[in-house]
Motif scaffolding. Structure first.
Motif, PDB file in Angstrom:
ATOM      1  N   UNK A  32       0.831  -1.202   0.000  1.00  0.00           N
ATOM      2  CA  UNK A  32       0.000   0.000   0.000  1.00  0.00           C
ATOM      3  C   UNK A  32       0.866   1.252   0.000  1.00  0.00           C
ATOM      4  N   UNK A  33       1.808   1.284  -0.926  1.00  0.00           N
ATOM      5  CA  UNK A  33       2.765   2.372  -1.047  1.00  0.00           C
ATOM      6  C   UNK A  33       2.825   2.790  -2.509  1.00  0.00           C
ATOM      7  N   UNK A  34       2.643   4.056  -2.781  1.00  0.00           N
ATOM      8  CA  UNK A  34       2.711   4.590  -4.134  1.00  0.00           C
ATOM      9  C   UNK A  34       4.124   5.071  -4.405  1.00  0.00           C
ATOM     10  N   UNK A  35       4.732   4.565  -5.488  1.00  0.00           N
ATOM     11  CA  UNK A  35       6.100   4.933  -5.823  1.00  0.00           C
ATOM     12  C   UNK A  35       6.176   6.382  -6.265  1.00  0.00           C
ATOM     13  N   UNK A  36       7.090   7.143  -5.703  1.00  0.00           N
ATOM     14  CA  UNK A  36       7.337   8.515  -6.154  1.00  0.00           C
ATOM     15  C   UNK A  36       8.697   8.599  -6.839  1.00  0.00           C
ATOM     16  N   UNK A  37       9.748   8.280  -6.109  1.00  0.00           N
ATOM     17  CA  UNK A  37      11.085   8.242  -6.667  1.00  0.00           C
ATOM     18  C   UNK A  37      11.927   7.327  -5.804  1.00  0.00           C
TER      19      UNK A  37
ATOM     20  N   UNK B 205       7.916   7.992  -1.042  1.00  0.00           N
ATOM     21  CA  UNK B 205       6.676   7.310  -1.406  1.00  0.00           C
ATOM     22  C   UNK B 205       5.502   8.126  -0.885  1.00  0.00           C
ATOM     23  N   UNK B 206       4.318   7.782  -1.353  1.00  0.00           N
ATOM     24  CA  UNK B 206       3.090   8.331  -0.793  1.00  0.00           C
ATOM     25  C   UNK B 206       2.324   7.181  -0.160  1.00  0.00           C
ATOM     26  N   UNK B 207       2.067   7.295   1.128  1.00  0.00           N
ATOM     27  CA  UNK B 207       1.295   6.287   1.854  1.00  0.00           C
ATOM     28  C   UNK B 207       0.116   6.995   2.509  1.00  0.00           C
ATOM     29  N   UNK B 208      -1.077   6.532   2.231  1.00  0.00           N
ATOM     30  CA  UNK B 208      -2.291   7.134   2.800  1.00  0.00           C
ATOM     31  C   UNK B 208      -2.334   8.637   2.529  1.00  0.00           C
ATOM     32  N   UNK B 209      -1.838   9.030   1.376  1.00  0.00           N
ATOM     33  CA  UNK B 209      -1.849  10.439   1.007  1.00  0.00           C
ATOM     34  C   UNK B 209      -0.738  11.269   1.605  1.00  0.00           C
TER      35      UNK B 209
ATOM     36  N   UNK C  41       3.343  12.018   1.937  1.00  0.00           N
ATOM     37  CA  UNK C  41       4.659  11.797   1.356  1.00  0.00           C
ATOM     38  C   UNK C  41       5.638  11.473   2.481  1.00  0.00           C
ATOM     39  N   UNK C  42       6.312  10.345   2.352  1.00  0.00           N
ATOM     40  CA  UNK C  42       7.275   9.928   3.370  1.00  0.00           C
ATOM     41  C   UNK C  42       8.580   9.536   2.697  1.00  0.00           C
ATOM     42  N   UNK C  43       9.678   9.640   3.423  1.00  0.00           N
ATOM     43  CA  UNK C  43      10.946   9.150   2.867  1.00  0.00           C
ATOM     44  C   UNK C  43      10.893   7.639   2.752  1.00  0.00           C
ATOM     45  N   UNK C  44      11.584   7.091   1.765  1.00  0.00           N
ATOM     46  CA  UNK C  44      11.577   5.642   1.598  1.00  0.00           C
ATOM     47  C   UNK C  44      12.926   5.187   1.071  1.00  0.00           C
ATOM     48  N   UNK C  45      13.943   5.389   1.893  1.00  0.00           N
ATOM     49  CA  UNK C  45      15.295   4.979   1.541  1.00  0.00           C
ATOM     50  C   UNK C  45      15.398   3.453   1.597  1.00  0.00           C
ATOM     51  N   UNK C  46      16.462   2.883   1.049  1.00  0.00           N
ATOM     52  CA  UNK C  46      16.624   1.430   1.163  1.00  0.00           C
ATOM     53  C   UNK C  46      16.602   0.930   2.603  1.00  0.00           C
ATOM     54  N   UNK C  47      17.148   1.713   3.525  1.00  0.00           N
ATOM     55  CA  UNK C  47      17.146   1.294   4.924  1.00  0.00           C
ATOM     56  C   UNK C  47      15.732   1.314   5.501  1.00  0.00           C
ATOM     57  N   UNK C  48      14.946   2.313   5.150  1.00  0.00           N
ATOM     58  CA  UNK C  48      13.552   2.339   5.599  1.00  0.00           C
ATOM     59  C   UNK C  48      12.787   1.157   5.008  1.00  0.00           C
TER      60      UNK C  48
END
Length: 223
Positions: free
Chosen positions: A6-11, A15-19, A21-28
C-alpha cells in the motif's frame, strides 16, 4: 494488496502512503520488510500508522528532525513484542536492540543509530520520550496517538481515516492486551518497573509485582 504494497512509488527515496509523502530509503524499506516479517498483522499496521502519525505531527510542528531515524524507530518500535528470547529484557529494549543493530549493519552512524535505540526504548514512556531529541519525541507522539488517542484532536479526521483505512486496526486493543499479558506470564520480572505491570495487575491472575518502596526500604546500605 498486502499492507507493504500500500505504497505509491514517487522516486528512489520517497513514497506516498495514505496520502502522505514519506521518505523511503533502502534502509527504511528494509525496516518495513523486517517489521512485516516479524510482527503479526495488527502490530505491523500499528507500527505503520505510528510512523504516519509521527510524520503528520512533525510537519504540523514544522519540526526539524532526521526523517530516516524517525521512520526506522517508528516502524520497528514494537518488534520486541514478537521476540521469543528468554533474556529477561523488557520488550522495548529487545526492540531497541534489534532496530539499532539493523541500522548499524546498514552503515548508519553510531550517533544516529543510538537515536533509533532511544526512540524505540522510550516509545512507551512519553513522560520521558516527549522531552528528548525531536526524533525520540516524535516517535513517542506518533505511537501514543495511535495507541491511546493522545493528540487525536490535532489531526484532521479525514487524515486519520485515510491512515486507518490504509492500515486497519484489526482489533488492536484486544490483541495488544493478549501480547503484553503473554509477556507478563512468561517473563514477569521484565514487567515490574514499566507499563506492562498495569496489564498484569488487571488481567493476569496471581501476578504480583514487588513494591518499589520495599526495594528502597530493603536496601542493605547503612543510613
Amino acid at each position: 494488496m498486502s499492507s507493504v504494497e500500500q505504497v505509491l512509488y514517487l522516486n528512489a527515496a520517497a513514497r506516498v502512503i495514505a496520502g502522505i509523502v514519506v521518505p523511503y530509503t533502502p534502509l527504511i524499506a528494509h525496516a518495513v520488510t523486517h517489521a512485516h516479517e516479524q510482527c503479526e498483522p495488527y502490530l505491523f499496521n500499528h507500527a505503520m500508522r505510528s510512523w504516519l502519525f509521527a510524520t503528520v505531527i512533525a510537519r504540523a510542528r514544522n519540526a526539524t528532525h532526521d526523517a530516516e531515524v524517525l521512520a526506522i524507530a517508528s516502524v520497528l518500535h514494537d518488534v520486541g513484542l514478537s521476540a521469543t528470547s528468554a533474556d529477561g529484557l523488557r520488550f522495548e529494549v529487545k526492540g531497541a536492540n534489534t532496530a539499532r543493530d539493523l541500522a548499524s549493519a546498514a552503515g548508519m552512524s553510531r550517533r544516529r543509530a543510538q537515536l533509533v535505540w532511544d526512540s524505540v526504548a522510550l516509545s512507551s514512556t512519553p513522560s520521558i520520550g516527549l522531552y528528548k531529541e525531536p526524533e525520540v519525541a516524535l516517535c513517542a507522539a506518533g505511537v501514543w496517538l495511535d495507541w491511546s488517542g493522545r493528540g487525536y484532536a490535532g489531526i484532521p479526521p479525514s487524515q486519520i481515516a485515510a491512515i486507518v483505512d490504509a492500515y486497519p486496526r484489526l482489533s488492536m486493543k484486544e490483541r495488544f492486551i493478549d501480547a503484553v499479558c503473554d509477556i507478563v506470564e512468561s517473563h514477569p520480572a521484565s514487567t515490574y518497573d514499566n507499563f506492562a505491570r498495569d496489564f498484569g495487575e488487571r488481567f493476569v491472575p496471581g501476578y504480583e509485582a514487588p513494591s518499589t518502596v520495599d526495594r528502597l526500604l530493603d536496601s542493605p546500605l547503612r543510613e
